[in-house]
Design a protein around this motif. Structure first.
Motif, mmCIF file in Angstrom:
data_model
loop_
_atom_site.group_PDB
_atom_site.id
_atom_site.type_symbol
_atom_site.label_atom_id
_atom_site.label_comp_id
_atom_site.label_asym_id
_atom_site.label_seq_id
_atom_site.Cartn_x
_atom_site.Cartn_y
_atom_site.Cartn_z
ATOM 1 N N LEU A 59 37.260 37.088 64.139
ATOM 2 C CA LEU A 59 36.567 36.504 62.991
ATOM 3 C C LEU A 59 35.055 36.556 63.171
ATOM 4 C CD1 LEU A 59 38.804 33.390 62.170
ATOM 5 C CD2 LEU A 59 38.529 35.471 60.799
ATOM 6 N N ARG A 60 34.592 36.320 64.401
ATOM 7 C CA ARG A 60 33.147 36.371 64.643
ATOM 8 C C ARG A 60 32.606 37.794 64.556
ATOM 9 N NH1 ARG A 60 34.331 32.382 68.623
ATOM 10 N NH2 ARG A 60 34.348 33.973 70.264
ATOM 11 N N LEU A 61 33.406 38.755 64.997
ATOM 12 C CA LEU A 61 32.934 40.134 65.041
ATOM 13 C C LEU A 61 33.058 40.847 63.701
ATOM 14 C CD1 LEU A 61 34.365 41.310 68.491
ATOM 15 C CD2 LEU A 61 32.000 40.709 67.943
ATOM 16 N N GLY A 62 34.147 40.602 62.982
ATOM 17 C CA GLY A 62 34.357 41.372 61.758
ATOM 18 C C GLY A 62 34.824 40.585 60.567
ATOM 19 N N GLY A 63 34.917 39.284 60.695
ATOM 20 C CA GLY A 63 35.306 38.471 59.563
ATOM 21 C C GLY A 63 36.797 38.519 59.272
ATOM 22 N N ALA A 64 37.156 38.017 58.084
ATOM 23 C CA ALA A 64 38.569 37.899 57.707
ATOM 24 C C ALA A 64 39.242 39.251 57.586
ATOM 25 C CB ALA A 64 38.678 37.137 56.389
ATOM 26 N N ALA A 65 38.497 40.265 57.127
ATOM 27 C CA ALA A 65 39.104 41.585 56.960
ATOM 28 C C ALA A 65 39.586 42.142 58.296
ATOM 29 C CB ALA A 65 38.108 42.540 56.313
ATOM 30 N N LEU A 66 38.798 41.951 59.352
ATOM 31 C CA LEU A 66 39.194 42.447 60.671
ATOM 32 C C LEU A 66 40.389 41.660 61.214
ATOM 33 C CD1 LEU A 66 38.600 44.401 62.970
ATOM 34 C CD2 LEU A 66 37.049 42.694 63.922
ATOM 35 N N ALA A 67 40.395 40.345 60.995
ATOM 36 C CA ALA A 67 41.534 39.533 61.448
ATOM 37 C C ALA A 67 42.818 39.965 60.747
ATOM 38 C CB ALA A 67 41.258 38.056 61.197
ATOM 39 N N TYR A 68 42.721 40.273 59.463
ATOM 40 C CA TYR A 68 43.901 40.732 58.727
ATOM 41 C C TYR A 68 44.348 42.105 59.217
ATOM 42 C CZ TYR A 68 46.794 42.133 54.732
ATOM 43 O OH TYR A 68 47.825 42.569 53.947
ATOM 44 N N ARG A 69 43.390 42.979 59.513
ATOM 45 C CA ARG A 69 43.730 44.327 59.981
ATOM 46 C C ARG A 69 44.412 44.287 61.346
ATOM 47 N NH1 ARG A 69 38.836 46.356 59.636
ATOM 48 N NH2 ARG A 69 39.051 46.469 57.377
#
Length: 405
Positions: free
Chosen positions: A30-40
């Motif tokens: 979440l800190r590195l890429g936000g919600a989109a990265l967490a979902y990916r």
């Protein structure tokens, strides 16, 4: 049958490992890429399961001497019938649970769709329902349709309506209904898994947060308007497995908080992508390799070439034959089984697999149980003990004059 049960158990263990890793890595993602990265990052689950289905590199197998298991009347020890029933009972329980989950999901979807009533097309490509069981939502799988409630225009301003429709179109464009279908299949197959309900809830939350980010990030000035649209909706829990709901009471605070965050910088974003890719590839590779320890593979010399000094294949001296299954013994059934047995460098049996069996499934359990107790003389290459693979044929015969086992 045993291979299927073992496969489900192994997949369940790796599924738990993947879920725990994602739970631990989520704050960093979440800190590195936000919600989109967490979902990916949830791609890790299907990749790990797919890796377990990939075969390991095949290794050359040496042929062991054939073995016979002879059932003599009143003299041959036999496997109790109860010992052969438990795999069937486990398989039946698993199938019953999977079927129950599938029926429950199908009924929930049908109940939600019927509650919407007749649908009427709107000029913007969406559909208007006659009732509102939890709309707006992207409903269905093929094709997914954006459905709004009967009071959509009265509840939201034109600008808010446009944002909501953009949100649902983003779900459709990124294939979120198919992701939900995959989740439904996963929940049916692993209905018994203790971590999967939490993982499913977290996955759907990350899906909504990622869709919010995709909708709002290109238009930062509309964050407050987007938050107002969230607050205006009558909050309900999603009830349809094949629907992406705009309304989501459990994560309303989380969605509002996400709207206050700034878009991450390029460098941390790239770091997050690399971390997610490395996590998926690394865990998938370890899961694939965990299926068995592949033996040392060497290039085989031509048939005319003499064997190198010190090269000896694994041997199976004086192995105890398998016990005759009680059901087969009582019914007078004979048969053959060919086993693939991995032998480690100290002569212990590792992974055991049935290559062929006649009749199918009758003597598999007894053969595998016996093979796991065997001790071998390990193969040697250049004078050094190495792992190898043996192909061992077994014959099950009934002979009243045969020796007692």
């Amino acid at each position: 049958m045993t291979d299927l049960i073992n496969g489900v158990v192994q997949a369940s263990v790796w599924l738990a490992v993947a879920v725990l890793l994602l739970a631990a890595a989520r704050p960093l993602l979440l800190r590195l890429g936000g919600a989109a990265l967490a979902y990916r990052s949830w791609w890790l689950l299907p990749l790990v399961l797919a890796a377990l289905c990939l075969p390991l590199p095949s290794a050359p197998m040496a042929d062991a001497a054939p073995m016979r298991a002879i059932g003599g009347v009143l003299r041959a020890p036999v496997v109790p019938a109860e010992a052969a029933l438990w795999p069937m009972l486990l398989l039946a329980a698993w199938l019953a649970g999977a079927l129950a989950m599938a029926v429950a999901g199908w009924r929930a979807q049908r109940r939600f769709e019927r509650a919407m009533g007749p649908l009427q097309p709107r000029g913007d490509g969406s559909w208007r329902a006659s009732a509102d069981p939890g709309l707006p939502a992207l409903v269905g799988l093929w094709p997914p349709r954006i459905v709004v409630g009967p009071a959509f225009e009265q509840d939201f301003s034109p600008a808010e309506q446009d944002l909501i429709l953009q949100h649902e179109r983003s779900h459709r464009r990124h294939g979120d209904p198919w992701a939900n279908a995959g989740l439904a299949v996963l929940r049916c197959v692993f209905w018994f898994h203790p971590l999967l309900p939490w993982a499913a809830r977290r996955f759907l939350r990350d899906q909504e947060l990622a869709c919010d980010a995709r909708t709002v990030d290109p238009h930062p000035a509309l964050r407050r308007l987007y938050a107002n649209a969230l607050l205006k909706a009558q909050l309900v829990h999603p009830v349809a497995p094949m629907a992406c709901h705009w309304r989501s009471q459990p994560l309303l605070k989380e969605r509002i908080a996400m709207l206050k965050e700034h878009k991450p910088k390029a460098l941390p974003w790239m770091t997050g992508q690399v971390l997610t890719l490395g996590l998926c590839v690394g865990v998938g590779t370890v899961a694939w390799a965990s299926q068995g320890t592949p033996p040392s593979i060497r290039a085989e010399a031509p048939a005319s070439a003499p064997a190198a000094p010190g090269d000896v294949d694994a041997k199976a001296p004086d192995l105890a034959p398998p016990k005759y299954p009680k059901a087969a013994f009582e019914q007078g059934i004979s048969g053959k089984v060919v086993l693939r047995v991995e032998v480690d460098a100290v002569g212990k049996a590792g992974n055991v697999r049935v290559l062929s069996s006649t009749p199918a499934g009758v003597f598999d359990e007894a053969s595998i149980a016996a093979a796991r107790q065997w001790t071998f003389v390990p193969a040697r290459r250049d004078g050094t003990a190495v792992a190898s693979v043996l192909r061992i044929p077994l014959t099950f015969e009934l002979d009243e004059s045969g020796p007692a086992l």
